[in-house]
Structure formats: C-alpha cells, structure tokens
Design an enzyme around this catalytic site. Structure first.
Site, short mmCIF file in Angstrom:
data_model
loop_
_atom_site.label_atom_id
_atom_site.label_comp_id
_atom_site.label_asym_id
_atom_site.label_seq_id
_atom_site.Cartn_x
_atom_site.Cartn_y
_atom_site.Cartn_z
N VAL A 273 0.86 -1.22 0.04
CA VAL A 273 -0.01 -0.16 0.04
C VAL A 273 0.74 1.06 0.01
CG1 VAL A 273 -1.90 -1.10 1.17
CG2 VAL A 273 -0.26 0.08 2.50
N SER A 274 0.44 2.38 -0.68
CA SER A 274 1.13 3.53 -0.58
C SER A 274 2.32 3.46 -1.43
CB SER A 274 1.29 4.18 0.78
OG SER A 274 1.54 5.70 0.87
N ASN A 275 3.50 3.67 -0.79
CA ASN A 275 4.72 3.70 -1.55
C ASN A 275 5.04 2.16 -1.67
OD1 ASN A 275 5.23 6.23 -1.41
ND2 ASN A 275 7.03 6.24 0.09
#
Length: 614
Positions: A273-275
């Site tokens: 998730v995200s980066n």
C-alpha cells in the site's frame, strides 16, 4: 470474515508435477537472474510470547498508546526493539479501534509461531543496502509452498507492511518477505556518530544498516531515505524482487530437504500500500515470471509524461493551508480554529508573493483552491488533505524526497533544510541516548516525529521571506538551475512503465485520497497498463482516504471507510484464481460503501465486490 481459504488445490497441483517430478526436483525456474549476495544473515525463532505477527502483544497491547517498554531505555535488546517496531508498525497502518472491524470483519490477528530470517541486500550501484526480512510460520507446508512479498508503506522500517502482508500471508500458512525498499528507520546521529545494527539495536560501530558519508560540518540527524546518496524510489521494483529472491533463499535454509524453492514451484504474490503499492507496480515491470500476481493499494506511482507527484506535493505545501479556507466542514483534527489562523496568514503571504489573487482572505483562498483543482485535485481529496496540511506532512515529504531524487548527502540539502533531535522544549539539540535508542522502533522514516524535528535554515538566512524554503522546494521540480535539473533527473528515473503482459494485477484506490490523489496516480497508471495489454482490475472506493489509522478519530470514521478490507478481499480473490484458474480474477468496480460512524463496522457496509461467477 473467514479469509483463510483452503490450499488443498494448490497442494494437489504442486505435489506432483507433469511426468511425476516432485517439487524439489522441478526443472529450471521460470525466471532467472543473478541472485544478489545477502549479507549479515540472521535467523531467530519467535514462538510462545514472542510470535511473528504481533510479537506476542495481541490486540489489546497493540491498541495501547503506551509503547512496549525497554528495560534499559538507552540500550534495548534486539527482542525489545523488534517488539516495539511491530507495535509501531501496526498502529501506523491499521485501524485497530474497537468496532473498526480488524480481526472481525477483515484481517486476522492470531498468534503465529515461526522463524525470521533477515539480512542486508544491495541494488547494483547503490551506496547503501536495504533491509530484507522473511517470516516463516510453523504452519508453512513445503508441499503447497507460497510466498507473499511486500514493501513497507511510506518510508517505514522493515515491519512496515506487517498489518497487510503479514496478517494475510502468515495466517494462510505462507512465508512473507519484506523490504524497507532503501528507506526505513535506520536513523543516524551525526553528532554522536551512532546508528543501528542489523538487529535494530543502537551502536556506534560495526556493520551498521546506515552510516552516511558526510561533510565534517554536518550535524543533527540523517536518515536513509533522504541522505543515503541513492535514489531509492528509482529502484523500488528491484528492492521488491530482491526481497522475493531472499525469501526463496530463506526457505531453502528453513527446509533444506525440500530445496530448491524457485518461482516455478512457489506461489508468489506481491502486495503493498502507498509507497509499497508503488513498489509492487514497479516490480510488475520486471521481465521474468517472478510474481504470479500483484495487489497494489493507493499506490504512489507517477507516469512518464504527466506531472509527477513531487510537483503536486510542493504545490500543496505552498497552497493548501490557504486553499482549505475555501471549503467548509473540514475533518478534525487538525482543529479548525488553529488551521484557519495559519491559513489566513498563508493566504496573505501568497498574495504578497503574487501566487494567489484577491484582496481578501476568502478570494485568495478560492484562488489557491482553483489552482489545486486545475492540477487535478478534487474537493474530496482536498478535504482529506487537511490532515496532511495540519501535521506539516507536505513539507516533510518534499524536504525528504528532494535530496533523495538529487542524491544529496546529509548537510547538502539544496534548500537549506536539515533534521535534528529535539530538546525537552522542542528546540533542536543533541539527542539523549534513550531518544536515539527508540528511533529504529518508532521512526516513520520521514521526520518530524519520534523526537526528530525539521529545521528550516532559510528562517535565519531570510527571515523577511517565510516562503523561501517552500518556493525553493517547488523550484527544484520546475526550475532550470543545476540543482533543479539534478532533482528532475531523479524524478524521471522513478517514473513507472507498463507491466509485463499476462501478470494479474489489482489496483485499489480511495477516491478521496488526499495524500496520493487518485487522479494523479492510479487514474493515469491503469490506462497506461491497459494500453500495453495488462491483465488489470481497478477498484475505486468512494468515502476512502489514505490513512486507515486516522479512523481512530471520531470525525474521520464518520466520513470514511478503511481501505485495508479491500486489500484483503482482493488478495482472497486473486489467491482463489491462482489455486484454481477456473475461478475468475477480480473485475473493475466503483465501490460505494457506508462509513460506520460510531456503530461497529459491518461487512455489508463495505460493499466489497463479490468474486466473478459467485
């Protein structure tokens, strides 16, 4: 919600390969590449009161705002450092509040005994290594072998994906491989010349995870994302691949009688998730059948030819405090009264600099809001972005990413920023030993936080221009100075390319994401991938923003749903397909869930798409 699917079909499929060849005797793997050399191998058992998934803490202790104690605050043991790191990683990612649904509606928190293998890995040409770690549960079955591979979200340490990949993979009996993708919480005290060892304990010598080469005049705190002299984002995909390769080698060591473990004989699922989601999509570009499928949530991914996320971040750092005054009903925290005062001051400064139009605060705020809308930010994303604005996250990100893109070391920031430990009154000063010892366990990888403050050198140099530092950061992405060209070259290196054909991918993104706006990331990446023939499903989730953990605040859980349930559901559906290809992969969905407010979350409120054909 019982997310544990039977692995019997996979066991049957792998127990006997065509021609009666056993798994251990299988032919060459589907993917070949020079295996990296992993240094500082460690193997540790984790059972009983110190298991893999929660370090023996359990749900109640994970919910506690009090960190697990160090017997000696200045010199924790490796077990103590690990336990606190896992506590911090869970709390930074998941909504664990009563009624929030984790462990009941989605996800699992059961005790998982097993072993950990960890090491340093290095990308060719990189100055510094990244951490890799593999958790192997005692329930792992070499006859139905599976490996979940994850990169930490944000810039977090090595356990930064445990609430997603660990909770799903370990409770499925899979090994889980992690990488901090060249960022992480290996802070370094430039004054004390002290960092962290492979086991997370503080030290001033030995094989430290990060010890920057710096000018003698450099003071304060250095950390790997900003000060390694590498550009970690450019290599996120390679970091994830090396974590997979380390996972296979660790399984060879854990089960030598069943070796070799290869991509041909081991189910491999990339998750983040995200980066971490950005790392998953970058790994999807790599040639070779290393991964069987990918699931990427709210991915930080920039597409070549479109404005990069760095451009938006620096614009948001400048304009958003003012622009938020043009919206009503902002979520709290931050407190609206405090935000309004700071926003009015920012509007006046922007007007003086000619960066917004209007003779009064309301008109100036509308001007700032319009500029962000023109860049592609929706009102929903702007409203959710109030959290990042109130906690100065935009500036912290820009200050960190600029030297990473430009490969600057500590003491070389092109916009005169630095980081320092905080004294008792919050002002910059030397780090106490107990504070320094907590960084590896509690640091987010991007200060400020954990007793580290951001110091703006422009404030003393040009007190008459409070926006000088922010304008300098923005100019690095848009100007034509030598520093700007250097930073933009690093930004270009981090742009995503199309994934390889035939690799199943699910992308999940909150429509109201205020940190990694969907319009600037996933909405651009998915068409790029499809144009190249990718096998990709796209779930767009209404009433979802970036940080599940902020749903602990009542005003946020009245407005938003957690995103992690959709990650778990996508992994379930993808896994079902990998076990039985007659089961269809997930399909595109626009999901319209209902926030729980103060009532316990119910699965029906999430409107999770059913698996096709069910």
């Amino acid at each position: 919600m019982n997310i544990h699917r039977s692995l019997a079909p996979l066991c049957a499929a792998l127990a006997l390969l065509p021609g009666g060849i056993s798994i251990a005797d299988a032919a060459a793997p589907r993917a070949t590449a020079a295996a990296p050399v992993f240094e500082q191998w460690r193997e540790t058992p984790h059972r009983g009161t110190d298991e893999l998934l929660t370090a023996g803490l359990g749900l109640d202790a994970l919910r506690s705002t009090t960190a697990p104690a160090f017997a000696n605050p200045a010199q924790p043991t490796a077990d103590e450092a690990r336990r606190r790191a896992i506590w911090s990683s869970w709390r930074g990612i998941a909504d664990l509040t009563p009624g929030g649904g984790f462990g009941d509606v989605y996800g699992r928190l059961q005790a998982v005994p097993g072993r950990e293998f960890s090491a340093y890995a290095r990308i060719p040409g990189a100055r510094h290594p990244h951490r890799v770690l593999v958790q192997v549960p005692d329930t792992f079955d070499a006859a139905r072998r599976c490996l979940v591979v994850a990169a930490s979200s944000g810039s977090r340490g090595i356990y930064g994906a445990i609430a997603v990949a660990g909770s799903w993979g370990l409770t499925h009996g899979c090994a889980v491989a992690y990488t901090d993708k060249g960022t992480g919480s290996d802070y370094y005290d430039l004054d004390a010349k002290a960092g962290f060892q492979a086991d997370g304990t503080p030290a001033s010598q030995g094989a430290l995870a990060f010890a920057p080469v710096t000018p003698t005049a450099a003071h304060g705190v250095a950390f790997k994302h900003a000060h390694s002299g590498d550009n970690p984002e450019a290599d996120w995909g390679q970091h994830l691949l090396q974590a997979l390769q380390f996972g296979l080698q660790a399984l060879d060591r854990a089960y030598p009688e069943s070796a070799p473990f290869t991509p041909a004989t081991t189910r491999t699922l990339g998750v983040g998730v995200s980066n971490g989601g950005g790392a998953v999509l970058r790994a999807a570009e790599i040639d070779g059948d290393w991964f069987d499928a990918m699931v990427a949530g709210e991915p930080n991914v920039s597409v070549a030819g479109a404005p990069p996320l760095y451009d938006f971040v620096t614009q948001a750092a400048l304009l958003m405090p003012c622009a938020l005054l043009a919206l009503e009903d902002l979520p709290q925290p931050p407190l609206q009264a405090q935000a309004a005062a700071a926003g009015s001051q920012r509007c006046a400064l922007l007007k003086t600099a000619g960066q917004v139009q209007g003779d009064d605060t309301a008109t100036q705020a509308r001007s700032a809001r319009q500029q962000l809308a023109d860049a592609g930010l929706s009102d929903g994303a702007l409203r959710a972005g109030a959290f990042s604005t109130g906690f100065d996250l935009w500036r912290a990100i820009a200050v960190t990413y600029a030297p990473a893109y430009g490969r600057y070391g500590a003491g070389e920031h092109p916009c005169a920023y630095r980081f320092s430990a905080a004294a008792a009154d919050g002002t910059p000063g030397p780090a106490a030993a107990a504070l320094r010892a907590s960084w590896w366990s509690e640091g987010s990888g991007i200060p400020p936080g954990s007793g580290v403050v951001l110091v703006d050198g422009n404030a003393a140099r040009s007190p008459e221009d409070p926006l000088q530092g922010l304008n300098c950061l923005r100019a690095l992405g848009r100007g034509d100075s030598a520093d700007a060209r250097r930073v933009r070259a690093g930004v270009a290196e981090a742009a995503a390319k199309a994934p390889r054909r035939g690799l199943p991918i699910v992308v999940i993104h909150g429509v109201d994401d205020g940190l990694v706006p969907i319009s600037m990331t996933s909405d651009r990446y998915v068409p790029l991938a499809r144009k190249a023939g990718a096998q990709i499903a796209y779930w767009r989730v209404d009433n979802a923003q970036h940080f599940d953990a902020v749903l602990a605040f009542p005003d946020y859980r009245k407005r938003y749903v957690p995103l992690l349930p959709y990650m778990f559901a996508a992994m379930d559906q993808v896994w079902d397909h990998l076990e039985d290809p007659t089961r269809a992969l997930p399909q595109d969905a626009r999901i319209q869930p209902t926030p729980r407010a103060e009532a316990p979350l119910q699965r029906e409120q999430l409107s999770i798409p059913a698996a096709p054909g069910r």
